[in-house]
Design a protein around this motif. Structure first.
Motif, PDB file in Angstrom:
ATOM      1  N   PRO A  22      33.011 -42.044  28.005  1.00 18.95           N
ATOM      2  CA  PRO A  22      33.819 -41.703  26.823  1.00 18.95           C
ATOM      3  C   PRO A  22      33.313 -40.495  26.042  1.00 18.95           C
ATOM      4  O   PRO A  22      34.110 -39.662  25.605  1.00 18.95           O
ATOM      5  N   HIS A  23      31.995 -40.375  25.838  1.00 18.27           N
ATOM      6  CA  HIS A  23      31.493 -39.238  25.055  1.00 18.27           C
ATOM      7  C   HIS A  23      31.752 -37.911  25.778  1.00 18.27           C
ATOM      8  O   HIS A  23      31.876 -36.872  25.141  1.00 18.27           O
ATOM      9  N   ASP A  26      35.251 -36.936  24.876  1.00 16.98           N
ATOM     10  CA  ASP A  26      35.271 -36.417  23.504  1.00 16.98           C
ATOM     11  C   ASP A  26      34.847 -34.954  23.473  1.00 16.98           C
ATOM     12  O   ASP A  26      35.415 -34.140  22.742  1.00 16.98           O
ATOM     13  N   ALA A 152      32.302 -48.368  28.766  1.00 18.58           N
ATOM     14  CA  ALA A 152      33.104 -47.910  27.636  1.00 18.58           C
ATOM     15  C   ALA A 152      32.337 -48.101  26.327  1.00 18.58           C
ATOM     16  O   ALA A 152      31.356 -48.833  26.262  1.00 18.58           O
ATOM     17  N   LYS A 156      36.977 -46.729  22.847  1.00 19.84           N
ATOM     18  CA  LYS A 156      37.145 -45.567  23.718  1.00 19.84           C
ATOM     19  C   LYS A 156      36.996 -45.981  25.179  1.00 19.84           C
ATOM     20  O   LYS A 156      36.115 -46.756  25.517  1.00 19.84           O
ATOM     21  N   ARG A 157      37.850 -45.443  26.007  1.00 18.41           N
ATOM     22  CA  ARG A 157      37.825 -45.758  27.432  1.00 18.41           C
ATOM     23  C   ARG A 157      37.066 -44.712  28.222  1.00 18.41           C
ATOM     24  O   ARG A 157      36.918 -43.579  27.799  1.00 18.41           O
TER      25      ARG A 157
END
Length: 171
Positions: A22-23, A26, A152, A156-157
């Protein structure tokens, strides 16, 4: 009623594939699209690169590839495309468990789509390594048989890499 329904896409759940954390999504919105891995974008974005010494420290002397895959080298436990053999600094590592899982699929995608990805086979320590890299905030590409909740972060996936859709015949 004995009706047979036509096949339909499986949707998000139940899809094996290469995933990003997830990060990573982002920080890099296109990291879940295969073209992100065509040039040196993923490498420049700080994705983990192949590290034979670090892999050997985790895996030890266990043989993971064996004679299962002619594309996987031992004792290194990697699949390098010809492109990544020539320019390894431009390629990023994808954490894999075994070449027995999805045999040949990702090697062929890497070749066909000219991706800068090296497959690293870690055996049973692969999942722990992904969790460690998630804790450390490292951008990581990894294989999983479905989008697992353990990777996860709340709300957030993980991101499944989307590859071109295959069509039979002319598209």
């Amino acid at each position: 009623r004995n009706l047979v329904s036509p096949f339909k896409p499986l949707g998000w759940v139940g899809r094996e594939g290469l995933y990003v954390l997830p990060h990573t999504l982002d920080a890099h919105a296109f990291a879940s699209f295969y073209r992100f891995y065509v040039g040196d974008g993923a490498s420049l974005a700080g994705f983990e690169r192949p590290n034979i010494t670090a892999r050997r420290e985790l895996v030890g002397d266990r043989v993971i590839c064996g004679k299962v895959s002619p594309n996987c080298s031992e004792p290194e436990g990697y699949y390098f495309s010809p492109k990544c053999l020539q320019n390894p600094q431009d390629c990023v590592e994808a954490i894999m468990v075994s070449p027995r899982w999805a045999m040949g699929i990702y090697e062929q995608l890497i070749l066909n789509l000219d991706l800068n990805i090296v497959l690293a086979y870690y055996g049973d320590v692969a999942h722990d390594l992904v969790l460690q890299r998630r804790r450390e905030g490292k951008h990581t590409l990894y294989y999983d048989s479905f989008p697992s909740r353990k990777y996860a972060v709340e709300g957030k996936r993980t991101g499944r890499i989307s590859f071109p859709v295959h069509y039979e015949g002319c598209s």
